[in-house]
Design an enzyme around this catalytic site. Structure first.
Site, PDB file in Angstrom:
ATOM      1  N   SER A 124       0.842  -1.203   0.000  1.00  0.00           N
ATOM      2  CA  SER A 124       0.000   0.000   0.000  1.00  0.00           C
ATOM      3  C   SER A 124       0.872   1.246   0.000  1.00  0.00           C
ATOM      4  O   SER A 124       1.976   1.250   0.567  1.00  0.00           O
ATOM      5  CB  SER A 124      -0.856  -0.017   1.268  1.00  0.00           C
ATOM      6  OG  SER A 124      -1.451   1.234   1.470  1.00  0.00           O
ATOM      7  N   TYR A 148      -1.653  -1.208  10.861  1.00  0.00           N
ATOM      8  CA  TYR A 148      -1.938  -1.732   9.512  1.00  0.00           C
ATOM      9  C   TYR A 148      -0.762  -1.447   8.584  1.00  0.00           C
ATOM     10  O   TYR A 148      -0.244  -2.337   7.906  1.00  0.00           O
ATOM     11  CB  TYR A 148      -3.224  -1.102   8.958  1.00  0.00           C
ATOM     12  CG  TYR A 148      -3.367  -1.297   7.463  1.00  0.00           C
ATOM     13  CD1 TYR A 148      -3.619  -2.555   6.932  1.00  0.00           C
ATOM     14  CD2 TYR A 148      -3.200  -0.224   6.570  1.00  0.00           C
ATOM     15  CE1 TYR A 148      -3.722  -2.741   5.546  1.00  0.00           C
ATOM     16  CE2 TYR A 148      -3.305  -0.409   5.198  1.00  0.00           C
ATOM     17  CZ  TYR A 148      -3.562  -1.670   4.690  1.00  0.00           C
ATOM     18  OH  TYR A 148      -3.642  -1.854   3.330  1.00  0.00           O
ATOM     19  N   LYS A 152       2.216  -3.947   6.482  1.00  0.00           N
ATOM     20  CA  LYS A 152       2.592  -3.911   5.059  1.00  0.00           C
ATOM     21  C   LYS A 152       4.104  -3.726   4.928  1.00  0.00           C
ATOM     22  O   LYS A 152       4.765  -4.408   4.143  1.00  0.00           O
ATOM     23  CB  LYS A 152       1.865  -2.773   4.334  1.00  0.00           C
ATOM     24  CG  LYS A 152       0.378  -2.991   4.201  1.00  0.00           C
ATOM     25  CD  LYS A 152       0.058  -4.196   3.332  1.00  0.00           C
ATOM     26  CE  LYS A 152      -1.401  -4.543   3.301  1.00  0.00           C
ATOM     27  NZ  LYS A 152      -1.709  -5.838   2.736  1.00  0.00           N
TER      28      LYS A 152
HETATM   29  P1  NAD Z   1     -10.860  -6.899   1.274  1.00  0.00           P
HETATM   30  O1  NAD Z   1     -11.013  -6.896   2.748  1.00  0.00           O
HETATM   31  O2  NAD Z   1     -12.057  -6.623   0.448  1.00  0.00           O
HETATM   32  O3  NAD Z   1     -10.218  -8.287   0.804  1.00  0.00           O
HETATM   33  C1  NAD Z   1      -9.331  -9.026   1.604  1.00  0.00           C
HETATM   34  C2  NAD Z   1      -9.838 -10.469   1.628  1.00  0.00           C
HETATM   35  O4  NAD Z   1      -8.958 -11.259   2.424  1.00  0.00           O
HETATM   36  C3  NAD Z   1     -11.236 -10.600   2.237  1.00  0.00           C
HETATM   37  O5  NAD Z   1     -12.054 -11.340   1.363  1.00  0.00           O
HETATM   38  C4  NAD Z   1     -10.992 -11.325   3.555  1.00  0.00           C
HETATM   39  O6  NAD Z   1     -12.095 -12.157   3.891  1.00  0.00           O
HETATM   40  C5  NAD Z   1      -9.741 -12.116   3.246  1.00  0.00           C
HETATM   41  N1  NAD Z   1      -8.903 -12.473   4.396  1.00  0.00           N
HETATM   42  C6  NAD Z   1      -8.444 -11.656   5.368  1.00  0.00           C
HETATM   43  N2  NAD Z   1      -7.699 -12.347   6.238  1.00  0.00           N
HETATM   44  C7  NAD Z   1      -7.666 -13.634   5.804  1.00  0.00           C
HETATM   45  C8  NAD Z   1      -7.065 -14.817   6.293  1.00  0.00           C
HETATM   46  N3  NAD Z   1      -6.361 -14.850   7.409  1.00  0.00           N
HETATM   47  N4  NAD Z   1      -7.243 -15.964   5.580  1.00  0.00           N
HETATM   48  C9  NAD Z   1      -7.987 -15.975   4.449  1.00  0.00           C
HETATM   49  N5  NAD Z   1      -8.584 -14.884   3.954  1.00  0.00           N
HETATM   50  C10 NAD Z   1      -8.432 -13.719   4.632  1.00  0.00           C
HETATM   51  O7  NAD Z   1      -9.683  -5.864   0.920  1.00  0.00           O
HETATM   52  P2  NAD Z   1      -9.231  -5.293  -0.486  1.00  0.00           P
HETATM   53  O8  NAD Z   1      -9.613  -3.865  -0.516  1.00  0.00           O
HETATM   54  O9  NAD Z   1      -9.649  -6.180  -1.570  1.00  0.00           O
HETATM   55  O10 NAD Z   1      -7.665  -5.358  -0.281  1.00  0.00           O
HETATM   56  C11 NAD Z   1      -6.889  -6.452  -0.706  1.00  0.00           C
HETATM   57  C12 NAD Z   1      -5.468  -6.258  -0.246  1.00  0.00           C
HETATM   58  O11 NAD Z   1      -4.969  -5.015  -0.756  1.00  0.00           O
HETATM   59  C13 NAD Z   1      -5.318  -6.195   1.274  1.00  0.00           C
HETATM   60  O12 NAD Z   1      -4.115  -6.843   1.630  1.00  0.00           O
HETATM   61  C14 NAD Z   1      -5.199  -4.699   1.539  1.00  0.00           C
HETATM   62  O13 NAD Z   1      -4.470  -4.432   2.707  1.00  0.00           O
HETATM   63  C15 NAD Z   1      -4.464  -4.221   0.305  1.00  0.00           C
HETATM   64  N6  NAD Z   1      -4.717  -2.800   0.005  1.00  0.00           N
HETATM   65  C16 NAD Z   1      -6.014  -2.373  -0.144  1.00  0.00           C
HETATM   66  C17 NAD Z   1      -6.246  -1.020  -0.410  1.00  0.00           C
HETATM   67  C18 NAD Z   1      -7.657  -0.494  -0.567  1.00  0.00           C
HETATM   68  O14 NAD Z   1      -7.845   0.715  -0.523  1.00  0.00           O
HETATM   69  N7  NAD Z   1      -8.673  -1.324  -0.767  1.00  0.00           N
HETATM   70  C19 NAD Z   1      -5.167  -0.125  -0.539  1.00  0.00           C
HETATM   71  C20 NAD Z   1      -3.881  -0.607  -0.397  1.00  0.00           C
HETATM   72  C21 NAD Z   1      -3.662  -1.959  -0.124  1.00  0.00           C
HETATM   73  C1  UD1 Z   2      -6.870   5.447   3.876  1.00  0.00           C
HETATM   74  C2  UD1 Z   2      -5.894   5.010   4.934  1.00  0.00           C
HETATM   75  C3  UD1 Z   2      -4.709   4.337   4.248  1.00  0.00           C
HETATM   76  C4  UD1 Z   2      -5.202   3.145   3.430  1.00  0.00           C
HETATM   77  C5  UD1 Z   2      -6.249   3.645   2.422  1.00  0.00           C
HETATM   78  C6  UD1 Z   2      -6.871   2.530   1.649  1.00  0.00           C
HETATM   79  C7  UD1 Z   2      -6.162   6.513   6.810  1.00  0.00           C
HETATM   80  C8  UD1 Z   2      -5.553   7.638   7.591  1.00  0.00           C
HETATM   81  N1  UD1 Z   2      -5.493   6.159   5.713  1.00  0.00           N
HETATM   82  O1  UD1 Z   2      -6.197   6.294   2.975  1.00  0.00           O
HETATM   83  O2  UD1 Z   2      -3.793   3.882   5.201  1.00  0.00           O
HETATM   84  O3  UD1 Z   2      -4.140   2.544   2.736  1.00  0.00           O
HETATM   85  O4  UD1 Z   2      -7.305   4.322   3.136  1.00  0.00           O
HETATM   86  O5  UD1 Z   2      -7.634   1.694   2.471  1.00  0.00           O
HETATM   87  O6  UD1 Z   2      -7.188   5.965   7.178  1.00  0.00           O
HETATM   88  N2  UD1 Z   2     -12.247  11.765   3.382  1.00  0.00           N
HETATM   89  C9  UD1 Z   2     -13.226  12.653   3.772  1.00  0.00           C
HETATM   90  N3  UD1 Z   2     -14.369  12.163   4.323  1.00  0.00           N
HETATM   91  C10 UD1 Z   2     -14.594  10.814   4.483  1.00  0.00           C
HETATM   92  C11 UD1 Z   2     -13.577   9.908   4.081  1.00  0.00           C
HETATM   93  C12 UD1 Z   2     -12.407  10.422   3.540  1.00  0.00           C
HETATM   94  O7  UD1 Z   2     -13.065  13.870   3.638  1.00  0.00           O
HETATM   95  O8  UD1 Z   2     -15.650  10.435   5.008  1.00  0.00           O
HETATM   96  C13 UD1 Z   2     -11.017  12.290   2.741  1.00  0.00           C
HETATM   97  C14 UD1 Z   2      -9.740  11.982   3.493  1.00  0.00           C
HETATM   98  O9  UD1 Z   2      -9.454  12.983   4.426  1.00  0.00           O
HETATM   99  C15 UD1 Z   2      -8.731  11.931   2.330  1.00  0.00           C
HETATM  100  C16 UD1 Z   2      -9.550  11.407   1.158  1.00  0.00           C
HETATM  101  O10 UD1 Z   2     -10.910  11.659   1.483  1.00  0.00           O
HETATM  102  O11 UD1 Z   2      -8.282  13.229   2.023  1.00  0.00           O
HETATM  103  C17 UD1 Z   2      -9.371   9.920   0.906  1.00  0.00           C
HETATM  104  O12 UD1 Z   2      -9.616   9.213   2.116  1.00  0.00           O
HETATM  105  P1  UD1 Z   2      -9.677   7.614   2.178  1.00  0.00           P
HETATM  106  O13 UD1 Z   2     -10.562   7.110   1.106  1.00  0.00           O
HETATM  107  O14 UD1 Z   2      -9.994   7.230   3.583  1.00  0.00           O
HETATM  108  O15 UD1 Z   2      -8.204   7.168   1.780  1.00  0.00           O
HETATM  109  P2  UD1 Z   2      -6.801   7.601   2.432  1.00  0.00           P
HETATM  110  O16 UD1 Z   2      -6.966   8.528   3.561  1.00  0.00           O
HETATM  111  O17 UD1 Z   2      -5.939   8.049   1.321  1.00  0.00           O
END
Ligand code: NAD
Ligand code: UD1
Length: 347
Positions: A124, A148, A152
């Site tokens: 991430s 979290y 990572k």
């Molecule tokens: P998500 O929660 O929708 O998907 C993660 C999946 O992993 C879920 O289906 C959950 O049930 C499963 N899971 C969790 N722990 C497990 C375990 N111990 N064994 C088996 N399954 C397990 O999340 P996502 O948004 O699809 O994210 C996927 C990956 O990308 C995650 O590692 C997350 O940290 C990373 N990531 C997500 C974002 C984002 O904004 N969505 C941003 C940066 C990184």
């Molecule tokens: C957040 C997490 C980051 C994670 C990412 C994806 C925090 C501090 N950071 O990032 O670690 O990798 O999500 O899961 O939680 N915002 C509003 N109102 C809302 C929600 C968000 O104004 O109700 C704003 C935030 O201040 C930011 C932007 O929208 O400026 C995006 O927010 P968000 O979607 O939560 O993502 P990140 O903060 O970038």
């Protein structure tokens, strides 16, 4: 030979499964459904008209996970499974460290044992902490502010050590920026539990009438309109980035890190305006205090992924808003509604 997708029922995993199946890969999904529903996998199958094996298995269940390796010929792993809520990770850090780090270590032990050394890992942009400037390149210094993020960063380091110990490993560390949007069919998308923390799911819930207004966390940042700027990337572009990374890990050994973003920063107000324009829905908002831990600007330099993976995000902010809205409109209660309907129809 198949690709094992951990966390394949989740938001990014399910979209990546669709792209993998559409590109002719055989896949096997492992998920414990702690943050997803089996219905997502049914819909992946329905969208692609392809079937695949899925296991309800927790990565921490070493014996069950070993069965998956024993029963299948796995060529590479795309490892999405993990817990991802920043706030929750502050409240229950041990659960995050155990699930994300122990889960990854156990997975890698089995990969080593079964000689499967091709791995794509979901990292991430959170590992950049508060970047000194933007756009962010992969060689920026790393620092994290919450459990979290630390999971990572630690996993990135663990995988680096693993490659150092045995250079037959081939690993891609993908640092995602802000994934939003949904499959254009409106059949799969993001289905958060409870009150959404992230911007786009919150906006879509305001649009559908589940929440009264959006709270915008601060308008005094050093950005063009004072609200926070992020690099929003369509989940389908992100999914396609995984296929490019997979090709890379299957054709070389080594370890590389790639930013997956668009390289464009949009503010919260930009997103609200774009959403209102493409959906004709009004998004009432209030400006509130900054959210603790937030940064002003975060967007990627994607040159490395463009050059070395031959990948570029192509969908724009309007596509992201349009597709998020279609998913929300068609599935106001996420994946649960269809299950309810099915149950009712059977009664
Ligand atoms: P998500 O929660 O929708 O998907 C993660 C999946 O992993 C879920 O289906 C959950 O049930 C499963 N899971 C969790 N722990 C497990 C375990 N111990 N064994 C088996 N399954 C397990 O999340 P996502 O948004 O699809 O994210 C996927 C990956 O990308 C995650 O590692 C997350 O940290 C990373 N990531 C997500 C974002 C984002 O904004 N969505 C941003 C940066 C990184
Ligand atoms: C957040 C997490 C980051 C994670 C990412 C994806 C925090 C501090 N950071 O990032 O670690 O990798 O999500 O899961 O939680 N915002 C509003 N109102 C809302 C929600 C968000 O104004 O109700 C704003 C935030 O201040 C930011 C932007 O929208 O400026 C995006 O927010 P968000 O979607 O939560 O993502 P990140 O903060 O970038």
């Amino acid at each position: 030979m198949a690709i094992l997708v951990t966390g394949g029922a989740g938001y990014i995993g399910s979209h990546t499964c669709v792209e993998l199946l559409n590109s002719g890969y055989e896949i096997i999904v492992v998920d414990n459904f702690s943050n997803s529903k089996p219905e997502a996998l049914k819909r992946v199958s329905e969208l692609t008209k392809k079937s695949f094996i899925s296991y309800e298995v927790d990565l921490l269940d070493h014996i069950a996970l070993e069965n998956v390796f024993r029963e299948n010929h796995i060529e590479a792993v795309i490892h999405f499974a993990g817990l991802k809520a920043v706030g929750e990770s502050v409240e229950i850090p041990l659960r995050y460290y155990h699930n994300n780090i122990t889960g990854t270590v156990l997975l890698c032990e089995l990969m080593q044992k079964y000689n499967v050394k091709n791995l794509v890992f979901s990292s991430s942009a959170t590992v950049y902490g508060t970047p000194k400037y933007v756009p962010i390149t992969e060689d920026f210094s790393l620092q994290t502010t919450n459990p979290y993020g630390r999971t990572k960063l630690m996993i990135e380091e663990i995988l680096g050590d693993l490659h150092l110990s045995d250079n037959n490993w081939s690993i891609a560390l993908l640092r995602y920026f802000n994934p939003i949007g949904a499959h254009e069919s409106g059949r799969i998308g993001e289905d958060p539990n409870g009150i959404p923390n992230n911007l786009m799911p919150y906006i879509t819930q305001v649009a559908i009438g589940k929440r009264e207004h959006l709270n915008i966390f601060g308008n005094d940042y050093d950005t063009h309109d004072g609200t926070g700027v992020r690099d929003y990337i369509h989940v389908i572009d992100l999914a396609k980035g995984h296929l490019k990374a997979l090709e890379k890990v299957m054709n070389r050994t080594g370890i590389d890190t790639f930013n997956l973003g668009t390289g464009i920063g949009y503010s919260v107000l930009d997103v609200v305006k774009s959403y209102e324009k493409v959906t004709s829905q009004k998004i009432p908002y209030k400006i509130t205090q900054r959210r603790s831990g937030d940064i002003g600007k975060c967007y990627a330099d994607t040159t490395k992924a463009n050059k070395e993976l031959g990948w570029k995000a192509i969908k724009n902010l309007e596509d992201m808003c349009q597709d998020s809205w279609r998913w929300q409109k068609n599935n106001p209660d996420g994946y649960t509604e269809e299950i309810k309907e099915l149950v009712e129809n059977h009664n």
